[in-house]
Write an enzyme that holds these catalytic residues in place. Structure first.
Site, short mmCIF file in Angstrom:
data_model
loop_
_atom_site.label_atom_id
_atom_site.label_comp_id
_atom_site.label_asym_id
_atom_site.label_seq_id
_atom_site.Cartn_x
_atom_site.Cartn_y
_atom_site.Cartn_z
CG PHE A 27 0.39 -0.97 -0.22
CD1 PHE A 27 1.24 -2.64 -0.46
CD2 PHE A 27 -0.31 -1.12 -1.26
CE1 PHE A 27 0.39 -3.43 -1.52
CE2 PHE A 27 -1.07 -1.71 -1.69
CZ PHE A 27 -1.22 -2.90 -1.98
N PRO A 78 0.17 5.18 -2.24
CG PRO A 78 -1.14 6.04 -4.64
CD PRO A 78 -0.24 4.75 -4.23
CB VAL A 79 -3.48 5.78 2.38
CG1 VAL A 79 -4.68 4.90 2.87
CG2 VAL A 79 -2.24 4.53 2.06
CE LYS A 125 -1.95 0.97 3.46
NZ LYS A 125 -0.60 -0.11 4.77
CG ASP A 143 7.91 -2.76 8.51
OD1 ASP A 143 8.87 -1.72 9.02
OD2 ASP A 143 7.14 -1.82 7.63
N1 LIG Z 1 -7.00 2.41 7.55
C1 LIG Z 1 -6.76 4.35 7.24
N2 LIG Z 1 -7.16 5.05 8.41
C2 LIG Z 1 -6.75 6.48 7.44
N3 LIG Z 1 -4.76 7.03 7.63
C3 LIG Z 1 -5.31 5.55 7.11
C4 LIG Z 1 -5.21 4.13 6.61
N4 LIG Z 1 -4.39 3.23 6.70
C5 LIG Z 1 -3.61 4.25 5.86
N5 LIG Z 1 -3.12 5.56 6.44
C6 LIG Z 1 -2.84 6.53 6.22
O1 LIG Z 1 -2.20 6.17 5.11
C7 LIG Z 1 -0.23 6.93 5.17
C8 LIG Z 1 0.48 5.70 4.88
O2 LIG Z 1 0.20 4.36 5.05
P1 LIG Z 1 1.40 3.06 4.33
O3 LIG Z 1 0.73 1.72 5.55
O4 LIG Z 1 0.55 2.84 3.09
O5 LIG Z 1 2.53 3.63 4.80
P2 LIG Z 1 3.57 4.37 6.36
O6 LIG Z 1 3.13 2.45 7.12
O7 LIG Z 1 3.37 5.77 6.11
O8 LIG Z 1 5.32 3.20 5.20
P3 LIG Z 1 5.37 1.60 5.06
O9 LIG Z 1 5.70 1.41 3.69
O10 LIG Z 1 6.92 2.49 5.13
O11 LIG Z 1 5.19 0.77 6.24
C9 LIG Z 1 -0.51 6.96 7.21
O12 LIG Z 1 0.70 7.30 7.76
C10 LIG Z 1 -1.65 7.37 7.23
O13 LIG Z 1 -1.91 8.52 7.35
MG LIG Z 2 2.23 1.55 6.90
#
Ligand SMILES: Nc1ncnc2c1ncn2[C@@H]1O[C@H](COP(=O)(O)OP(=O)(O)OP(=O)(O)O)[C@@H](O)[C@H]1O
Ligand SMILES: [Mg+2]
Length: 460
Positions: free
Chosen positions: A95, A97-98, A119, A214
Site C-alpha cells: 500500500f 509507507p507506514v 499508512k 490476504d
Molecule cells: N497498526 C500498526 N501498528 C504498528 N505497526 C504497523 C501497523 N500497521 C502496519 N505496521 C507495520 O508496517 C508494516 C507494513 O505494513 P503493511 O500492512 O503496509 O504491509 P505488509 O502487510 O507488510 O505487506 P502487504 O502490503 O503485502 O500486505 C507491517 O509489517 C508492520 O511492521
Molecule cells: Mg499488511
C-alpha cells in the site's frame, strides 16, 4: 477507479462531512442514523463498489456514522508524524509507507491521546484507491478484539491515508523471520495463532460473512502483550450470499498463502482463508517462510516440503523450528501440526471451520509437557536481513518496538480471470508498478516461480 457512474468526488464530499463531526453528525441523514444506533446493519463492500441503487455515496458515508471514525486532514497527520519523518517510518508494504504517529486533544478536541500507525497510499499504486476504500468500509464497521482498530482516514485531494491503533510489537512476520528479534516462545506462538484464528472466525461467522483473502504473517499485528489482531482489509470480500457456494473474483492474494483451488479457479470461499491460516500455523511451527527462495529445491515451498511430516508424530521434529530449542509441548505440537495438515487439505470441504480451529487450539495452551529451558544466547554477525532459520531464531535482540522495513517477502499477486490472460502483478511500490506483468499458469508452482519481488531480490 473505472467504475461508471460512481463519483469519488461526490462520495467524499458527503463522506468527509459526516466523518468530520462524528459525535454531532453533521447532516440530517447522519442524525437519522445516529438514532438508529446499534440497529445499523453492516454495509457490504460490494454495495459500495456498485454505483447503482440501492447504494448511494450518501449511504456509504452513513454506514460509518456511528463508528466513530475520524476524518483527518493532511496537515493534522503531518503534525501527528513530524511531517512523515523518516525517523518514524516503521514499515512499508504494497500500500505504501507506514509511520508511527501520535494523536491527542491538541490535534483534535476530545481525541484520546494515543500512539497511532499512519499508512500512506503510494500514489502510483494501481489498486490503491479501491484497497483504501475496502479498508475504510470493512474496518470502519467491524469491531472485534482481534481486528486492528481503524481510528480514522484522510482523503484530501489525491491523498489517501489510514490511521490505526499502534501495535507495539509490529507484525508476526517481523518476529518470526527477522533478525534482531528473539525467537518467540511456544506458548506465545500458540497465543498468536489462537488470536488470529478468533479474528478470522469472527469474520466468517458474521451476519454478513467476510472473506479476509490476504491472511499472512505480515498482516497479523501484535500488541505489547502479543495479542494478535488482523490488519489489511484491502482485499477483503463479502462472502457468498444465499444459495451461492463461492464468490468469483480476480485471483488476488499473496504467493505461498493463497489456496490452490482459488488460484486455479478464482472461486473464493471462507475455506480459502482456512488454507492461508494453515500456512501461517505451519510458519509458526517451523519458523520458516511459506516461500523461501534461499532454501534448496523442494524446501522452498514450505507446504509441499512439510506436508508429509505433519501427520507423522515420529517425524514431526524435522518440521519444528530449531529456534524453539525443543522448548515446546510435543503433544501440543503434534495436535497443532495435525490441524495445519487439515487446513492445508487440497479439498476445501475437508478443511475445518475457523471456530473449530479455535476450539482445537485453545486447550493446547494448557499442555505443560514443556522441557525446562536453558537460556541460549548467541550473536549472529551476518548482515543479511534475509537470514533464515536457525541463526535468525537464535539471535538475541530487541524484542520490542518497531524497525523500518520495506517488504521483501510475501508477494501480492493479481490475476484477471475474466480476460483469460493471466497477469501477475505487484502493486504498491513504484518499482512494482513499472514491472511488466508476467504470465502465470494457475498452479502453485508456476505462481511461486514467477515472483517479481524474488527476481528483484536477485537483481533481475
Ligand atoms: N497498526 C500498526 N501498528 C504498528 N505497526 C504497523 C501497523 N500497521 C502496519 N505496521 C507495520 O508496517 C508494516 C507494513 O505494513 P503493511 O500492512 O503496509 O504491509 P505488509 O502487510 O507488510 O505487506 P502487504 O502490503 O503485502 O500486505 C507491517 O509489517 C508492520 O511492521
Ligand atoms: Mg499488511
Amino acid at each position: 477507479m473505472g467504475q461508471k457512474g460512481f463519483s469519488w468526488r461526490s462520495f467524499f464530499a458527503c463522506y468527509g462531512k459526516v466523518g468530520d463531526s462524528p459525535s454531532t453528525g453533521g447532516s440530517a441523514a447522519a442524525k437519522r442514523v445516529a438514532k438508529q444506533g446499534s440497529l445499523r446493519r453492516r454495509s457490504s463492500f460490494s454495495d459500495a463498489g456498485n454505483p447503482s441503487p440501492p447504494f448511494s455515496p450518501e449511504d456509504l458515508s452513513l454506514s460509518l456514522v456511528g463508528s466513530n471514525i475520524h476524518s483527518f486532514t493532511m496537515a493534522e497527520l503531518g503534525a501527528a508524524t513530524q511531517n512523515f519523518s523518516a525517523s518514524l517510518l516503521i514499515g512499508e508494504g504494497g500500500f505504501g509507507p507506514v509511520y508511527k504517529g501520535y494523536v491527542d486533544e491538541k490535534l483534535r478536541p476530545g481525541m484520546r491521546a494515543q500512539p497511532v500507525a499512519v499508512k500512506l497510499l503510494d500514489l502510483e499504486g494501481l489498486q490503491g484507491h479501491k484497497e483504501w476504500l475496502a479498508e475504510v468500509i470493512f474496518l470502519g464497521q467491524l469491531r472485534h478484539p482481534h481486528l486492528v482498530k481503524l481510528i480514522g482516514y484522510c482523503c484530501e485531494d489525491e491523498h489517501r491515508l489510514l490511521v490505526y491503533e499502534f501495535m507495539a510489537k509490529g507484525s508476526l512476520e517481523n518476529h518470526l523471520f527477522r533478525r534482531f528479534f528473539a525467537s518467540l516462545p511456544w506458548k506465545t506462538r500458540l497465543k498468536i495463532a489462537i488470536g488470529a484464528a478468533k479474528g478470522l472466525a469472527f469474520l466468517h461467522e458474521a451476519e454478513k460473512p467476510v472473506i479476509f483473502r490476504d491472511f499472512k504473517a505480515s498482516n497479523i499485528l501484535l500488541d505489547s502483550d502479543y495479542k494478535a489482531k488482523l490488519s489489511d482489509f484491502g482485499l477483503a470480500k463479502d462472502g457468498p450470499q444465499g444459495e451461492d457456494t463461492h464468490v468469483s473474483t480476480r485471483v488476488m492474494g499473496t504467493q505461498g498463502y493463497a489456496a490452490p483451488e482459488y488460484i486455479m479457479t478464482g472461486h473464493l470461499t471462507t475455506k480459502s482463508d482456512v488454507y492461508s491460516f494453515g500456512v501461517v500455523l505451519l510458519e509458526l511451527l517451523s519458523g520458516r517462510r511459506s516461500v523461501d527462495r534461499t532454501r534448496a529445491g523442494r524446501e522452498q515451498n514450505l507446504v509441499e516440503w512439510a506436508r508429509p511430516w505433519l501427520n507423522d508424530p515420529r517425524k514431526l521434529n524435522r518440521v519444528m523450528d530449531s529456534g524453539l530449542d525443543g522448548q515446546y509441548s510435543v503433544k501440543g505440537a503434534q495436535k497443532a501440526a495435525a490441524l495445519a495438515y487439515q487446513c492445508l487439505s487440497h479439498a476445501p470441504k475437508n478443511r475445518p471451520l475457523m471456530k473449530s480451529i479455535v476450539e482445537t487450539l485453545e486447550p493446547l495452551l494448557l499442555m505443560d509437557d514443556i522441557p525446562t529451558s536453558t537460556f541460549v544466547y548467541s550473536v549472529v554477525e551476518a548482515a543479511d536481513d534475509r537470514m533464515e532459520g536457525d541463526a535468525a531464531k537464535k539471535t538475541q535482540g530487541k524484542d520490542d518496538g518497531q524497525r523500518a522495513q520495506s517488504k521483501e517477502n510475501g508477494h501480492r499477486v493479481e490475476a484477471t480471470m475474466e480476460s483469460g490472460r493471466n497477469q501477475h502483478q505487484h502493486h504498491g511500490s513504484r518499482l512494482r508498478i513499472r514491472q511488466r506483468p508476467k504470465q502465470i499458469n494457475y498452479t502453485d508452482t508456476a505462481l511461486y516461480r514467477n515472483s517479481p519481488r524474488h527476481n528483484r531480490r536477485r537483481g533481475a
